[in-house]
Write an enzyme that holds these catalytic residues in place. Structure first.
Site, PDB file in Angstrom:
ATOM      1  N   LYS A 135      10.735  54.697  25.120  1.00 22.73           N
ATOM      2  CA  LYS A 135       9.470  55.151  25.722  1.00 22.73           C
ATOM      3  C   LYS A 135       8.538  54.000  26.072  1.00 22.73           C
ATOM      4  CE  LYS A 135       7.104  56.015  21.319  1.00 22.73           C
ATOM      5  NZ  LYS A 135       6.466  56.937  20.434  1.00 22.73           N
ATOM      6  N   LEU A 138      11.838  47.649  25.547  1.00 20.17           N
ATOM      7  CA  LEU A 138      13.049  47.268  24.811  1.00 20.17           C
ATOM      8  C   LEU A 138      12.678  46.187  23.794  1.00 20.17           C
ATOM      9  CD1 LEU A 138      15.817  47.015  27.570  1.00 20.17           C
ATOM     10  CD2 LEU A 138      15.637  48.726  25.756  1.00 20.17           C
ATOM     11  N   GLY A 139      13.370  46.169  22.686  1.00 18.65           N
ATOM     12  CA  GLY A 139      13.044  45.192  21.633  1.00 18.65           C
ATOM     13  C   GLY A 139      12.184  45.813  20.544  1.00 18.65           C
ATOM     14  N   CYS A 142       9.899  44.943  16.581  1.00 19.25           N
ATOM     15  CA  CYS A 142      10.319  43.597  16.193  1.00 19.25           C
ATOM     16  C   CYS A 142       9.991  42.553  17.264  1.00 19.25           C
ATOM     17  CB  CYS A 142      11.819  43.626  15.893  1.00 19.25           C
ATOM     18  SG  CYS A 142      12.538  42.022  15.648  1.00 19.25           S
ATOM     19  N   LYS A 151       5.839  35.494  13.851  1.00 20.82           N
ATOM     20  CA  LYS A 151       6.411  34.185  13.515  1.00 20.82           C
ATOM     21  C   LYS A 151       5.995  33.121  14.528  1.00 20.82           C
ATOM     22  CE  LYS A 151       7.566  36.459  10.415  1.00 20.82           C
ATOM     23  NZ  LYS A 151       7.428  37.908  10.275  1.00 20.82           N
ATOM     24  N   GLY A 281      -4.588  45.282   2.081  1.00 20.15           N
ATOM     25  CA  GLY A 281      -3.157  45.453   1.833  1.00 20.15           C
ATOM     26  C   GLY A 281      -2.460  44.129   1.599  1.00 20.15           C
ATOM     27  N   ILE A 285       3.114  42.191   5.637  1.00 19.69           N
ATOM     28  CA  ILE A 285       2.351  41.959   6.866  1.00 19.69           C
ATOM     29  C   ILE A 285       0.983  41.358   6.550  1.00 19.69           C
ATOM     30  CG2 ILE A 285       1.267  43.133   8.844  1.00 19.69           C
ATOM     31  CD1 ILE A 285       3.696  45.060   8.821  1.00 19.69           C
ATOM     32  N   GLY A 371       0.643  49.623   5.338  1.00 25.25           N
ATOM     33  CA  GLY A 371       1.968  50.223   5.448  1.00 25.25           C
ATOM     34  C   GLY A 371       2.206  50.827   6.816  1.00 25.25           C
ATOM     35  N   HIS A 543      23.077  16.298  -0.149  1.00 21.16           N
ATOM     36  CA  HIS A 543      21.864  15.586  -0.576  1.00 21.16           C
ATOM     37  C   HIS A 543      21.312  14.788   0.591  1.00 21.16           C
ATOM     38  CE1 HIS A 543      19.111  13.346  -3.083  1.00 21.16           C
ATOM     39  NE2 HIS A 543      19.526  12.246  -2.479  1.00 21.16           N
TER      40      HIS A 543
HETATM   41  P1  FAD Z   1      11.395  49.806  16.143  1.00 21.17           P
HETATM   42  O1  FAD Z   1      11.539  48.337  16.285  1.00 21.17           O
HETATM   43  O2  FAD Z   1      10.064  50.325  15.739  1.00 21.17           O
HETATM   44  O3  FAD Z   1      11.866  50.450  17.517  1.00 21.17           O
HETATM   45  C1  FAD Z   1      11.773  51.812  17.758  1.00 21.17           C
HETATM   46  C2  FAD Z   1      11.647  52.043  19.231  1.00 21.17           C
HETATM   47  O4  FAD Z   1      11.784  53.426  19.498  1.00 21.17           O
HETATM   48  C3  FAD Z   1      10.295  51.625  19.805  1.00 21.17           C
HETATM   49  O5  FAD Z   1      10.485  50.727  20.859  1.00 21.17           O
HETATM   50  C4  FAD Z   1       9.664  52.930  20.266  1.00 21.17           C
HETATM   51  O6  FAD Z   1       8.892  52.766  21.443  1.00 21.17           O
HETATM   52  C5  FAD Z   1      10.893  53.796  20.532  1.00 21.17           C
HETATM   53  N1  FAD Z   1      10.666  55.248  20.411  1.00 21.17           N
HETATM   54  C6  FAD Z   1      10.030  55.913  19.412  1.00 21.17           C
HETATM   55  N2  FAD Z   1      10.079  57.248  19.615  1.00 21.17           N
HETATM   56  C7  FAD Z   1      10.765  57.430  20.757  1.00 21.17           C
HETATM   57  C8  FAD Z   1      11.160  58.595  21.481  1.00 21.17           C
HETATM   58  N3  FAD Z   1      10.883  59.817  21.037  1.00 21.17           N
HETATM   59  N4  FAD Z   1      11.822  58.424  22.641  1.00 21.17           N
HETATM   60  C9  FAD Z   1      12.124  57.183  23.094  1.00 21.17           C
HETATM   61  N5  FAD Z   1      11.787  56.061  22.451  1.00 21.17           N
HETATM   62  C10 FAD Z   1      11.135  56.174  21.283  1.00 21.17           C
HETATM   63  N6  FAD Z   1      11.128  42.793   9.933  1.00 21.17           N
HETATM   64  C11 FAD Z   1      11.915  41.752   9.603  1.00 21.17           C
HETATM   65  O7  FAD Z   1      13.085  41.946   9.310  1.00 21.17           O
HETATM   66  N7  FAD Z   1      11.423  40.471   9.584  1.00 21.17           N
HETATM   67  C12 FAD Z   1      10.137  40.210   9.902  1.00 21.17           C
HETATM   68  O8  FAD Z   1       9.728  39.049   9.874  1.00 21.17           O
HETATM   69  C13 FAD Z   1       9.282  41.282  10.252  1.00 21.17           C
HETATM   70  N8  FAD Z   1       7.994  41.073  10.581  1.00 21.17           N
HETATM   71  C14 FAD Z   1       7.208  42.112  10.982  1.00 21.17           C
HETATM   72  C15 FAD Z   1       5.879  41.867  11.328  1.00 21.17           C
HETATM   73  C16 FAD Z   1       5.065  42.906  11.733  1.00 21.17           C
HETATM   74  C17 FAD Z   1       3.631  42.636  12.121  1.00 21.17           C
HETATM   75  C18 FAD Z   1       5.590  44.231  11.819  1.00 21.17           C
HETATM   76  C19 FAD Z   1       4.730  45.371  12.279  1.00 21.17           C
HETATM   77  C20 FAD Z   1       6.900  44.489  11.463  1.00 21.17           C
HETATM   78  C21 FAD Z   1       7.721  43.430  11.033  1.00 21.17           C
HETATM   79  N9  FAD Z   1       9.047  43.645  10.656  1.00 21.17           N
HETATM   80  C22 FAD Z   1       9.837  42.594  10.271  1.00 21.17           C
HETATM   81  C23 FAD Z   1       9.642  44.985  10.645  1.00 21.17           C
HETATM   82  C24 FAD Z   1      10.513  45.187  11.882  1.00 21.17           C
HETATM   83  O9  FAD Z   1       9.751  44.973  13.030  1.00 21.17           O
HETATM   84  C25 FAD Z   1      11.057  46.617  11.861  1.00 21.17           C
HETATM   85  O10 FAD Z   1      11.725  46.836  10.640  1.00 21.17           O
HETATM   86  C26 FAD Z   1      12.053  46.820  12.989  1.00 21.17           C
HETATM   87  O11 FAD Z   1      11.452  46.621  14.245  1.00 21.17           O
HETATM   88  C27 FAD Z   1      12.631  48.234  12.915  1.00 21.17           C
HETATM   89  O12 FAD Z   1      13.529  48.433  13.948  1.00 21.17           O
HETATM   90  P2  FAD Z   1      13.827  49.898  14.521  1.00 21.17           P
HETATM   91  O13 FAD Z   1      14.793  49.690  15.623  1.00 21.17           O
HETATM   92  O14 FAD Z   1      14.164  50.797  13.424  1.00 21.17           O
HETATM   93  O15 FAD Z   1      12.423  50.413  15.095  1.00 21.17           O
HETATM   94  P1  AMP Z   2       3.328  47.423   2.697  1.00 21.79           P
HETATM   95  O1  AMP Z   2       3.576  48.893   2.539  1.00 21.79           O
HETATM   96  O2  AMP Z   2       4.370  46.537   2.095  1.00 21.79           O
HETATM   97  O3  AMP Z   2       2.977  47.027   4.110  1.00 21.79           O
HETATM   98  O4  AMP Z   2       2.028  47.114   1.837  1.00 21.79           O
HETATM   99  C1  AMP Z   2       0.781  47.751   2.021  1.00 21.79           C
HETATM  100  C2  AMP Z   2      -0.081  47.470   0.816  1.00 21.79           C
HETATM  101  O5  AMP Z   2      -1.385  48.011   1.031  1.00 21.79           O
HETATM  102  C3  AMP Z   2       0.437  48.105  -0.469  1.00 21.79           C
HETATM  103  O6  AMP Z   2       0.663  47.086  -1.416  1.00 21.79           O
HETATM  104  C4  AMP Z   2      -0.679  49.062  -0.887  1.00 21.79           C
HETATM  105  O7  AMP Z   2      -0.866  49.101  -2.284  1.00 21.79           O
HETATM  106  C5  AMP Z   2      -1.921  48.460  -0.207  1.00 21.79           C
HETATM  107  N1  AMP Z   2      -3.018  49.450  -0.013  1.00 21.79           N
HETATM  108  C6  AMP Z   2      -2.916  50.737   0.410  1.00 21.79           C
HETATM  109  N2  AMP Z   2      -4.133  51.351   0.479  1.00 21.79           N
HETATM  110  C7  AMP Z   2      -5.061  50.417   0.087  1.00 21.79           C
HETATM  111  C8  AMP Z   2      -6.494  50.420  -0.062  1.00 21.79           C
HETATM  112  N3  AMP Z   2      -7.249  51.500   0.202  1.00 21.79           N
HETATM  113  N4  AMP Z   2      -7.103  49.274  -0.501  1.00 21.79           N
HETATM  114  C9  AMP Z   2      -6.358  48.166  -0.753  1.00 21.79           C
HETATM  115  N5  AMP Z   2      -5.003  48.102  -0.634  1.00 21.79           N
HETATM  116  C10 AMP Z   2      -4.351  49.207  -0.217  1.00 21.79           C
END
Ligand code: FAD
Ligand code: AMP
Length: 567
Positions: A135, A138-139, A142, A151, A281, A285, A371, A543
């Protein structure tokens, strides 16, 4: 009553073993502790002893046979007992269901993130006709708003720190300043290059990409509302759900209304580097973005409701990391629950319950990083009976949902939200959709946190080892005693091994130090190969590298570390 002699599980990933030799024969009397037989796996040979006294009344598994873990090998009982071997044997050869010829199997993948696009490629490699519906871009998370852009920003921040810290190596750099627009441009260019790479991979694998939102009409039919406004229904043999997750916005009063409160996506695209930022949190992240902005000069305050930061990481090393972040000027409060947010002249005021009192912090920006929630609302899961727990799709280890021919992978399961997990699950789902028998094993999954220093772990944390009741030993090595670490970051950090007490198998490894996220690969391999600590010790590590410290921490489990005193 006959007692079963079963195939033991000798390592986290062991699935089966081979009966190599029987030392007792049917009819022999046995006592508790008598060696009955010898078994082998790809990694080790072990003896199986009797856990009951009596007569070996029946041998079920013959020499040379492969038996799954917990499969019955023999029975011990009274001499006159009889066992119906066929009825009790757990060994059944699965008959794979009939499949369509490969080129005719149609597979839909919903979502083009690292789960979905990898599943689509694997299904195409196996000969299926694949349609991927996305929707947005792509990508997925992540490449667009997750792993890669964070990163890229962290790399810019780290480079800035390195330049600033070069002084002690005698390198004087004058007039350093951050051009934030350029940081943003570089981040976007990297993201776009990778997204275009995925587009190329779709073409190369002859995968049809549909731009639109998919939902279930029936168990095998999807409605696709295309981004151009048109609609289409399409039926598929197999459907893989990979719709990922989106930031969870908690019901904290005042958050939604305040434009200075952002989620992780917003925090990756600030117009300027904020002067001050409150991070709500202390998960991965929150900790990563706190690290990045603190390096750019933002005054960062991090508030975590629970007593521990990074809930899933090893506690002892997490405490060390907290101290290191605090030493770099990040203010961190745990057991600090955010109650509400109000507007303030500077940006926002965050009211917190901390240590039995109400305290408040003000900052230009507030990053809400509490979260993520699964993005499954649009799918119509309940209408077609796909079992889920408030939007988190339930699957077995083959990634099968409760509905036949429908699979789910990655963040939409609401369990381990990591890109590499989504991708591996994508491969498993695609293979099973096309008649293979693949299983997802999470044991070798590394968790990486891109803080300074980096933090990575695989396998059991010490907390998990304690909780599971397994007898374990720990080996630790401080990086101050490792030459390469001393050169790279002043020797900050340490490595910790958790091994089984009896067999010395590697149960978990945790690394806090430079390049921890790269180094953890060796440790994941060790767990996957059911390596013992002796295997690590027997491997020569170059080393000067930080990998030497991995071997030293392994040696420390046996009190044989060379470069530290062994207590
Ligand atoms: P997603 O990457 O979320 O992809 C799902 C896709 O489905 C999206 O493009 C969405 O648009 C599409 N979609 C949803 N519903 C529909 C629908 N009904 N029809 C069509 N398309 C749809 N993970 C790591 O391993 N290393 C990291 O360093 C890391 N850093 C992160 C930093 C941040 C800030 C965040 C937010 C996440 C990070 N993650 C990291 C987590 C990682 O991005 C996710 O675990 C990963 O992208 C999950 O992949 P996925 O394919 O399950 O879902
Ligand atoms: P994660 O699920 O790993 O992304 O971590 C989110 C973190 O946010 C967890 O460690 C939670 O305990 C924390 N968190 C959730 N709600 C609150 C809040 N109201 N105030 C402070 N920390 C929170």
């Amino acid at each position: 009553m006959a007692v079963e002699v079963k195939m033991p599980q000798l390592g986290l990933t062991m699935e089966e073993g081979t009966v190599s030799k029987w030392f007792k024969q049917e009819g022999d009397a046995v006592k508790v502790g008598d060696v009955l037989l010898e078994i082998t796996t790809d990694k080790l040979t072990s003896e199986v002893t009797a856990e009951a006294e009596g007569v070996l009344i029946q041998i079920v598994a013959q020499e040379g046979e492969d038996i799954p873990v917990k499969g019955v090998l023999a029975y011990i009982g009274d001499s006159d007992e009889k066992i119906d071997k066929k009825a009790d044997s757990p060994i059944q050869s699965p008959t794979p269901p009939p499949q369509k010829p490969m080129g005719e199997t149609t597979v839909a993948v919903i979502g083009g993130g690292p789960g979905g696009y990898v599943a689509a490629i694997r299904a195409a490699q196996l000969g299926a006709k694949v349609t991927l519906i996305e929707k947005n871009k792509l990508g997925g998370t992540c490449l667009n708003v997750g792993c890669i852009p964070t990163k890229a920003i962290l790399h810019a921040a780290e480079s800035l720190t390195q330049v600033q810290e070069m002084e002690e190596y005698g390198i004087h750099v004058e007039g350093t300043h951050v051009d934030w627009n350029k940081v943003q441009k570089k981040k976007t260019a990297i993201t776009e290059q990778l997204v275009s790479g995925v587009t190329g991979l779709m073409k190369a694998n002859k995968i049809q990409v549909m731009e639109g939102t998919a939902s279930f009409v029936s168990k095998d039919t999807l409605e696709i509302v295309k981004n151009d406004g048109t609609k289409e229904n399409a039926t598929f043999d197999k459907i893989i759900i990979a719709t990922g997750s989106v930031p969870a916005i908690p019901p904290i009063p005042g958050v939604k209304e305040n434009e200075n409160c952002v989620d992780s996506t917003g925090a990756l695209s600030f117009d300027t580097v904020p002067q001050s930022m409150i991070v709500i949190g202390g998960g991965v992240i929150g900790m990563e973005l706190a690290t990045a902005y603190a390096k750019f000069g933002t005054k960062v305050t991090l508030l975590e409701a629970m007593p521990k930061l990074l809930p899933l990481m090893d506690g002892e090393l997490t405490v060390q990391l907290r101290k290191m972040m605090e030493a770099k000027g990040i203010q961190i409060l745990t057991e600090a629950k955010v109650q509400s947010v109000e507007p303030a002249a500077v940006g926002a005021k965050v009211n917190v319950a901390f240590d039995g009192r109400a305290v408040a912090f003000e900052a230009e920006k507030v990053l809400v990083a509490v979260g993520r929630r699964t993005d499954t609302q649009a799918l119509n899961l309940d209408a077609v009976g796909i079992e889920n727990d408030r939007g988190r799709i339930s699957v077995n280890d083959k990634m099968e949902t409760s509905v036949e021919n429908v699979y789910a992978i990655g963040d939409c399961l609401g369990k381990v939200m990591l890109a590499h997990v989504a991708s591996v699950q994508g491969e498993v789902a695609a293979e099973n959709a096309l008649g293979h028998n693949a299983v997802y094993h999470g044991e070798t999954n590394p968790s990486c946190v891109y803080t300074d220093p980096e933090f990575a772990g695989v396998g059991f944390t010490e907390e998990k080892a304690k909780e599971s009741g397994i007898a374990y030993e720990v080996g630790k090595f401080p990086l101050i005693a490792n030459g390469k670490s001393l050169i790279m970051n002043g020797g900050i950090g340490s490595i910790k091994f958790i091994i089984g007490k009896e067999y010395k198998e590697v149960l978990g490894v945790h690394i806090l130090g430079p390049r921890a996220t790269d180094l953890i690969g060796e440790c994941a391999l060790a767990i996957g190969m059911e390596a013992t600590v002796e295997d690590i010790i027997a491997t020569i590590h170059a080393h000067p590298t930080v990998t030497e410290a991995i071997r030293e921490a392994a040696l420390a489990t046996e009190k044989k570390a060379i470069h530290i005193p062994n207590k």
